[in-house]
Design a protein around this motif. Structure first.
Motif, PDB file in Angstrom:
ATOM      1  N   TYR A  16       0.846  -1.291   0.035  1.00 33.23           N
ATOM      2  CA  TYR A  16      -0.030   0.064   0.218  1.00 33.23           C
ATOM      3  C   TYR A  16       0.965   1.557   0.002  1.00 33.23           C
ATOM      4  O   TYR A  16       0.698   2.135  -0.802  1.00 33.23           O
ATOM      5  N   ARG A  17       1.928   1.224   0.986  1.00 29.83           N
ATOM      6  CA  ARG A  17       2.825   2.446   0.974  1.00 29.83           C
ATOM      7  C   ARG A  17       3.503   2.710  -0.480  1.00 29.83           C
ATOM      8  O   ARG A  17       3.776   3.765  -0.747  1.00 29.83           O
ATOM      9  N   ALA A  18       3.994   1.738  -1.045  1.00 29.68           N
ATOM     10  CA  ALA A  18       4.801   1.560  -2.412  1.00 29.68           C
ATOM     11  C   ALA A  18       3.747   2.271  -3.510  1.00 29.68           C
ATOM     12  O   ALA A  18       4.549   2.644  -4.479  1.00 29.68           O
ATOM     13  N   GLN A  19       2.470   2.039  -3.426  1.00 30.69           N
ATOM     14  CA  GLN A  19       1.619   2.581  -4.243  1.00 30.69           C
ATOM     15  C   GLN A  19       1.557   4.089  -4.763  1.00 30.69           C
ATOM     16  O   GLN A  19       1.745   5.048  -3.649  1.00 30.69           O
ATOM     17  N   LEU A  20       1.651   4.433  -5.868  1.00 25.04           N
ATOM     18  CA  LEU A  20       1.858   5.910  -6.061  1.00 25.04           C
ATOM     19  C   LEU A  20       0.448   6.475  -6.366  1.00 25.04           C
ATOM     20  O   LEU A  20       0.259   7.780  -6.615  1.00 25.04           O
ATOM     21  N   SER A  21      -0.303   5.561  -6.535  1.00 27.83           N
ATOM     22  CA  SER A  21      -1.920   6.096  -6.908  1.00 27.83           C
ATOM     23  C   SER A  21      -2.872   5.055  -6.141  1.00 27.83           C
ATOM     24  O   SER A  21      -2.450   4.048  -5.849  1.00 27.83           O
ATOM     25  N   LYS A  22      -4.261   5.611  -5.862  1.00 28.53           N
ATOM     26  CA  LYS A  22      -5.009   4.809  -5.315  1.00 28.53           C
ATOM     27  C   LYS A  22      -5.791   3.824  -6.184  1.00 28.53           C
ATOM     28  O   LYS A  22      -5.840   4.146  -7.511  1.00 28.53           O
ATOM     29  N   PRO A  23      -6.156   2.766  -5.915  1.00 24.50           N
ATOM     30  CA  PRO A  23      -7.100   1.805  -6.930  1.00 24.50           C
ATOM     31  C   PRO A  23      -8.465   2.939  -7.367  1.00 24.50           C
ATOM     32  O   PRO A  23      -8.703   3.665  -6.881  1.00 24.50           O
ATOM     33  N   VAL A  24      -8.423   2.643  -8.815  1.00 22.56           N
ATOM     34  CA  VAL A  24      -9.600   3.362  -9.441  1.00 22.56           C
ATOM     35  C   VAL A  24     -10.741   2.408  -9.606  1.00 22.56           C
ATOM     36  O   VAL A  24     -10.819   1.416  -9.504  1.00 22.56           O
ATOM     37  N   ALA A  25     -11.752   3.206 -10.184  1.00 24.89           N
ATOM     38  CA  ALA A  25     -13.112   2.542 -10.354  1.00 24.89           C
ATOM     39  C   ALA A  25     -12.910   1.413 -11.372  1.00 24.89           C
ATOM     40  O   ALA A  25     -13.506   0.559 -11.216  1.00 24.89           O
ATOM     41  N   ASP A  26     -12.299   1.589 -12.431  1.00 21.83           N
ATOM     42  CA  ASP A  26     -11.982   0.734 -13.415  1.00 21.83           C
ATOM     43  C   ASP A  26     -11.492  -0.547 -12.735  1.00 21.83           C
ATOM     44  O   ASP A  26     -11.830  -1.797 -13.117  1.00 21.83           O
ATOM     45  N   GLN A  27     -10.729  -0.636 -11.777  1.00 23.06           N
ATOM     46  CA  GLN A  27     -10.013  -1.714 -10.807  1.00 23.06           C
ATOM     47  C   GLN A  27     -11.214  -2.345 -10.175  1.00 23.06           C
ATOM     48  O   GLN A  27     -11.140  -3.729 -10.273  1.00 23.06           O
ATOM     49  N   PHE A  28     -12.057  -1.671  -9.552  1.00 27.89           N
ATOM     50  CA  PHE A  28     -13.069  -2.188  -8.932  1.00 27.89           C
ATOM     51  C   PHE A  28     -13.976  -2.877  -9.797  1.00 27.89           C
ATOM     52  O   PHE A  28     -14.474  -4.037  -9.536  1.00 27.89           O
ATOM     53  N   ARG A  29     -14.417  -2.191 -10.865  1.00 30.21           N
ATOM     54  CA  ARG A  29     -15.148  -2.824 -11.799  1.00 30.21           C
ATOM     55  C   ARG A  29     -14.820  -4.080 -12.361  1.00 30.21           C
ATOM     56  O   ARG A  29     -15.365  -4.883 -12.736  1.00 30.21           O
ATOM     57  N   PHE A  30     -13.374  -4.071 -12.653  1.00 29.20           N
ATOM     58  CA  PHE A  30     -12.625  -5.199 -13.266  1.00 29.20           C
ATOM     59  C   PHE A  30     -13.183  -6.454 -12.218  1.00 29.20           C
ATOM     60  O   PHE A  30     -13.109  -7.590 -12.515  1.00 29.20           O
ATOM     61  N   LEU A  31     -12.718  -6.291 -10.985  1.00 31.00           N
ATOM     62  CA  LEU A  31     -13.239  -7.206  -9.933  1.00 31.00           C
ATOM     63  C   LEU A  31     -14.753  -7.604  -9.775  1.00 31.00           C
ATOM     64  O   LEU A  31     -14.811  -9.100 -10.046  1.00 31.00           O
ATOM     65  N   MET A  32     -15.584  -6.724 -10.032  1.00 32.87           N
ATOM     66  CA  MET A  32     -16.855  -7.175 -10.072  1.00 32.87           C
ATOM     67  C   MET A  32     -17.498  -8.104 -11.318  1.00 32.87           C
ATOM     68  O   MET A  32     -18.113  -8.930 -11.364  1.00 32.87           O
ATOM     69  N   ASP A  33     -16.707  -7.640 -12.493  1.00 31.65           N
ATOM     70  CA  ASP A  33     -16.916  -8.295 -13.697  1.00 31.65           C
ATOM     71  C   ASP A  33     -16.102  -9.777 -13.669  1.00 31.65           C
ATOM     72  O   ASP A  33     -16.815 -10.885 -13.850  1.00 31.65           O
ATOM     73  N   LYS A  34     -15.157  -9.683 -12.930  1.00 36.82           N
ATOM     74  CA  LYS A  34     -14.413 -11.190 -12.917  1.00 36.82           C
ATOM     75  C   LYS A  34     -15.360 -11.948 -11.867  1.00 36.82           C
ATOM     76  O   LYS A  34     -15.508 -13.153 -12.062  1.00 36.82           O
ATOM     77  N   LEU A  35     -15.967 -11.399 -10.922  1.00 37.81           N
ATOM     78  CA  LEU A  35     -17.004 -12.382 -10.114  1.00 37.81           C
ATOM     79  C   LEU A  35     -18.196 -12.564 -10.503  1.00 37.81           C
ATOM     80  O   LEU A  35     -18.597 -13.789 -10.283  1.00 37.81           O
ATOM     81  N   ALA A  36     -18.682 -11.796 -11.630  1.00 34.59           N
ATOM     82  CA  ALA A  36     -19.807 -12.194 -12.661  1.00 34.59           C
ATOM     83  C   ALA A  36     -19.564 -13.043 -13.573  1.00 34.59           C
ATOM     84  O   ALA A  36     -20.384 -13.432 -14.523  1.00 34.59           O
TER      85      ALA A  36
END
Length: 248
Positions: free
Chosen positions: A115-135
């Protein structure tokens, strides 16, 4: 100081994680410990944390249900779970982080370090990618979200030629001669790719796409030449398995 929330319906789970965070991650401050996803949603809106530790299996509203409601917010998530292997695979594919219960202190330290090493926060596309994979939506089946320092990069599985270990990072070599450095170990990348029959570990430091092996050169372990011209040594104890896959 990293401002965090713990969201878990199990009291023992919440208290155990809070103690571990206090002991092993002194720069992480737990603002609140929430006993339900609904309570967690309220706390997220009110306290605006940087990071949440989010349980998956909770009654009425699951961790994934909560995630859908906050996917537009600039917030990082580390999932905590005791089971549900398919969900874990979906999280991996989305380049998000997770901890298996009971939580190991070293895994906690590593997850917070990522988490500390990340230069940016997760974005909405990343969360949508997760939801798509679950579906199990078709267009996500052969793509991975590879985590890197800037966030993540979507990569087609078929485009991967080889993967090389570099301590806690992995260099992923693609057909177009480009290279992605993933902020995950080679073991973690191998787990991402284990659903595909294309990839085999030929050495403690190398994972290759079998379709991209152009030659095998004999020797004690031998070595392979890939379609992009790269060479990788084969461990003596991996040689037999590799040859089985190449000649089947």
């Amino acid at each position: 100081m990293i401002r965090s929330l713990i969201i878990d319906d199990e009291e023992n789970g919440r208290s155990a994680l809070q103690m571990l965070v206090h002991e092993y991650c002194p720069d992480v401050r737990v603002l609140e410990s929430c006993s339900s996803a609904a309570d967690g949603l309220r706390a997220i809106v009110e306290r605006k944390p940087d990071l949440i530790f989010l349980d998956i299996e909770m009654p009425l509203m699951t961790g994934f249900d909560l995630l859908e409601k906050i996917s537009h917010l600039p917030i990082s998530v580390i999932f905590t779970t005791a089971f549900h292997q398919y969900a874990i695979k979906a999280i991996r594919y989305s380049a998000l982080d997770y901890l298996l219960k009971p939580i190991d202190p070293e895994e906690l330290i590593a997850a917070v370090g990522r988490y500390r090493a990340q230069l940016s926060k997760p974005v909405a596309d990343q969360f949508r990618f997760l939801m798509d994979k679950l579906a199990q939506k078709e267009h996500t089946h052969r793509k991975l979200a590879i985590p890197n320092m800037e966030g993540f990069k979507l990569v087609s599985v078929d485009e991967i030629v080889s993967c090389e270990a570099d301590d806690n990072y992995t260099h992923i070599n693609l057909k177009n001669k480009s290279r992605i450095t993933a902020s995950r170990t080679l073991k973690e990348i191998q787990q991402l790719l284990e659903d595909y029959d294309l990839f085999i570990r030929i050495h403690h430091g190398y994972l290759v796409n079998l379709r991209e092996v152009s030659q095998y050169i004999r020797g004690e372990g031998g070595y392979v030449i890939m379609t992009d011209g790269s060479h990788f040594n084969v461990s003596r104890n991996k040689k037999e398995a590799l040859l089985r896959h190449l000649i089947r």
